[in-house]
Design an enzyme around this catalytic site. Structure first.
Site, mmCIF file in Angstrom:
data_model
loop_
_atom_site.group_PDB
_atom_site.id
_atom_site.type_symbol
_atom_site.label_atom_id
_atom_site.label_comp_id
_atom_site.label_asym_id
_atom_site.label_seq_id
_atom_site.Cartn_x
_atom_site.Cartn_y
_atom_site.Cartn_z
ATOM 1 N N HIS A 230 0.846 -1.199 0.000
ATOM 2 C CA HIS A 230 0.000 0.000 0.000
ATOM 3 C C HIS A 230 0.879 1.246 0.000
ATOM 4 O O HIS A 230 2.085 1.162 0.253
ATOM 5 C CB HIS A 230 -0.893 0.020 1.257
ATOM 6 C CG HIS A 230 -0.098 0.187 2.530
ATOM 7 N ND1 HIS A 230 0.552 -0.862 3.135
ATOM 8 C CD2 HIS A 230 0.196 1.279 3.283
ATOM 9 C CE1 HIS A 230 1.192 -0.434 4.204
ATOM 10 N NE2 HIS A 230 1.005 0.875 4.316
ATOM 11 N N ASP A 232 0.687 5.300 1.807
ATOM 12 C CA ASP A 232 -0.017 5.906 2.944
ATOM 13 C C ASP A 232 -0.851 7.107 2.478
ATOM 14 O O ASP A 232 -0.392 7.903 1.651
ATOM 15 C CB ASP A 232 0.990 6.348 4.017
ATOM 16 C CG ASP A 232 1.693 5.155 4.679
ATOM 17 O OD1 ASP A 232 1.229 4.016 4.505
ATOM 18 O OD2 ASP A 232 2.698 5.388 5.372
ATOM 19 N N ARG A 296 6.346 -8.675 15.775
ATOM 20 C CA ARG A 296 6.943 -7.392 15.397
ATOM 21 C C ARG A 296 5.947 -6.289 15.735
ATOM 22 O O ARG A 296 4.736 -6.495 15.590
ATOM 23 C CB ARG A 296 7.259 -7.403 13.896
ATOM 24 C CG ARG A 296 7.880 -6.137 13.355
ATOM 25 C CD ARG A 296 8.272 -6.323 11.887
ATOM 26 N NE ARG A 296 8.930 -5.135 11.379
ATOM 27 C CZ ARG A 296 8.289 -4.070 10.936
ATOM 28 N NH1 ARG A 296 6.966 -4.041 10.910
ATOM 29 N NH2 ARG A 296 8.965 -3.027 10.504
HETATM 30 C C1 LIG Z 1 -6.958 -2.934 3.124
HETATM 31 C C2 LIG Z 1 -6.367 -1.767 3.278
HETATM 32 C C3 LIG Z 1 -6.603 -0.834 4.444
HETATM 33 C C4 LIG Z 1 -5.615 0.293 4.192
HETATM 34 C C5 LIG Z 1 -5.580 0.321 2.664
HETATM 35 C C6 LIG Z 1 -5.393 -1.145 2.330
HETATM 36 O O1 LIG Z 1 -5.659 -1.460 0.992
HETATM 37 C C7 LIG Z 1 -3.941 -1.544 2.607
HETATM 38 C C8 LIG Z 1 -3.363 -0.977 3.878
HETATM 39 C C9 LIG Z 1 -4.224 -0.051 4.728
HETATM 40 C C10 LIG Z 1 -3.589 1.337 4.926
HETATM 41 C C11 LIG Z 1 -2.314 1.340 5.785
HETATM 42 C C12 LIG Z 1 -1.851 2.788 5.885
HETATM 43 C C13 LIG Z 1 -2.945 3.733 6.275
HETATM 44 O O2 LIG Z 1 -3.253 3.406 7.608
HETATM 45 C C14 LIG Z 1 -4.221 3.513 5.402
HETATM 46 C C15 LIG Z 1 -5.269 4.585 5.716
HETATM 47 C C16 LIG Z 1 -3.793 3.428 3.995
HETATM 48 O O3 LIG Z 1 -3.793 4.317 3.188
HETATM 49 O O4 LIG Z 1 -3.395 2.116 3.708
HETATM 50 C C17 LIG Z 1 -4.685 2.101 5.588
HETATM 51 C C18 LIG Z 1 -5.960 1.664 4.809
HETATM 52 C C19 LIG Z 1 -7.137 1.625 5.760
HETATM 53 O O5 LIG Z 1 -6.952 1.221 6.910
HETATM 54 O O6 LIG Z 1 -8.233 1.976 5.335
HETATM 55 O O1 LIG Z 2 5.069 -1.898 10.259
HETATM 56 C C1 LIG Z 2 5.699 -1.258 9.432
HETATM 57 O O2 LIG Z 2 6.934 -1.255 9.389
HETATM 58 C C2 LIG Z 2 4.969 -0.434 8.398
HETATM 59 C C3 LIG Z 2 3.578 -0.043 8.813
HETATM 60 C C4 LIG Z 2 2.856 0.698 7.742
HETATM 61 O O3 LIG Z 2 3.246 0.729 6.607
HETATM 62 C C5 LIG Z 2 1.609 1.426 8.068
HETATM 63 O O4 LIG Z 2 1.109 1.327 9.204
HETATM 64 O O5 LIG Z 2 1.109 2.136 7.184
HETATM 65 FE FE LIG Z 3 2.258 2.315 5.450
#
Ligand SMILES: C=C1C[C@]23C[C@@]1(O)CC[C@H]2[C@@]12CC[C@H](O)[C@@](C)(C(=O)O1)[C@H]2[C@@H]3C(=O)O
Ligand SMILES: O=C(O)CCC(=O)C(=O)O
Ligand SMILES: [Fe+2]
Length: 356
Positions: A230, A232, A296
């Site tokens: 993903h 952020d 972790r």
């Molecule tokens: C299933 C998912 C939730 C998420 C978007 C994703 O496709 C993959 C990772 C998740 C994450 C991690 C970083 C951020 O917290 C977030 C807002 C993002 O952009 O990717 C979350 C997404 C979420 O929790 O909605």
């Molecule tokens: O756990 C990690 O090192 C990365 C976590 C992460 O990518 C996230 O929380 O968006």
């Molecule tokens: Fe992330």
């Protein structure tokens, strides 16, 4: 016995998805998640930025440090910072409280009914409820909380509570994020917009995510992610992670493993900065792989604006906007809709002015 009650029932969701994956034959390529080359992402010493002096020598060192930050964000989208000004007392204090809160029985975490839960009640999640294939499944649990209710008063109260430690860390991370954002704006010639971050990102508009990746012994670690790939959804992320390996990022089209650096924080550019900088700074895809033996932990501080803030690319005569204008509310809504529809987010490509 203890691990049965505190760990989420990953195995149930995982087994169902594994069976489905076998039926439909759409798992990972053999070894796709293992045997990845380890690399040294840039390590930047921030001490020149913390020093207040008008000495021209110091000024030169400061400028060099700023240029290194901007280069890392253009070329890598990721870098480690050392001598960043956040004390180990603050970081270790939060890590200790983080471990404690994940030890609460699963049922209590799920119902958010433990007396430890304060402003972060309702923020607990585990696995990937929307996953329809093993590729979309994350073997981890998290508290993902808006910091809308932090007070910023970290001087009162007992220092051994999670709330206190979150507030303390968040205040420090906020100041660091503002410093970095100001430098990145300046380095793309946006000094005029230097107030943008001070006006649109407050301590209360950011988010914090505490992650725990339990050991994964169900099958080969090459078969399931700790956190799926993903980017952020923020301006930038400040990540505190321990020395257990697992974080990987994409560089030049290849997955590479990030080597943990003692006492460092890891910074990465998020989607909003990529859009705001008109693709100068890169929001790079990353993921976490599972570990057979060790659990972790990590904590991500997401530097975000108000929901109403409009993100507009800093374009110029020579460089037209790559993305259309959008509000942060709209962006988050789209991420949520995509996660529900497709099990994963699409992100910035949804906002391209000229999709190819
Ligand atoms: C299933 C998912 C939730 C998420 C978007 C994703 O496709 C993959 C990772 C998740 C994450 C991690 C970083 C951020 O917290 C977030 C807002 C993002 O952009 O990717 C979350 C997404 C979420 O929790 O909605
Ligand atoms: O756990 C990690 O090192 C990365 C976590 C992460 O990518 C996230 O929380 O968006
Ligand atoms: Fe992330």
């Amino acid at each position: 016995m203890d691990s049965i009650s505190t760990n989420p029932p990953f195995d149930k969701a995982f087994k169902t998805l594994m069976e489905k994956t076998h039926r439909e034959d759409e798992g990972f390529e053999e070894n796709e998640l293992v045997e990845i080359e380890e690399c040294e992402v840039p390590v930047i010493d921030l001490s020149p930025l913390l020093k207040e002096s008008n000495n021209s020598n110091d000024e030169e060192v400061r400028e060099k440090c700023k240029s290194e930050i901007a280069r890392a964000c253009r070329e890598w989208g990721f870098f480690h910072v050392v001598k960043h000004g956040i004390s180990s007392e603050v970081l270790n204090g939060l890590r200790i409280e983080q471990e404690k809160v994940f030890k609460i029985p699963f049922d209590e975490k799920k119902k958010n009914k433990n007396s430890n839960f304060n402003f972060f009640s309702g923020s607990y999640r585990w696995g990937s409820p929307t996953a329809t294939s093993i590729r979309q499944f994350s073997w981890s649990e998290a508290f993902h909380m808006p910091l809308a209710h932090i007070t910023g008063s970290t001087t009162t109260g007992p220092n051994n509570t999670l709330t206190y430690r979150i507030e303390q860390f968040s205040c420090n991370a906020y100041n660091l994020a503002q410093t970095l954002a100001g430098i990145l704006a300046e380095k793309i010639g946006q000094q005029k917009k230097s107030k943008f971050f001070r006006e649109n990102c407050l301590p209360t508009t950011s988010y914090l995510r505490m992650n725990r990746y339990p050991p994964f012994a169900m099958a080969s670690p090459s078969q399931v992610h700790g956190l799926i790939p993903h980017t952020d959804s923020c301006f930038l992320t400040i990540l505190l992670h321990d020395q257990v390996r697992g974080l990987q990022l994409v560089k030049d089209g290849k997955w590479i493993a990030v080597k943990p650096t003692p006492h460092a924080l890891t910074i990465n550019i998020g989607d909003l900065f990529q859009a705001w900088s008109n693709d100068v700074y890169k929001s790079v895809e990353h993921r976490v792989v599972t570990n057979r033996e060790m659990e972790r932990f990590s904590i991500a501080y997401f530097f975000c604006p108000f929901d109403e803030t409009v993100i507009e690319s800093c374009s110029s005569e020579h460089q037209h906007s790559v993305y259309r204008r959008f509000s942060y509310r709209e962006y988050r809504q789209k991420v949520q809709d995509d996660v529900h529809k497709f099990g994963t987010k699409i992100g910035l490509p949804n906002f391209l002015l000229h999709p190819s």
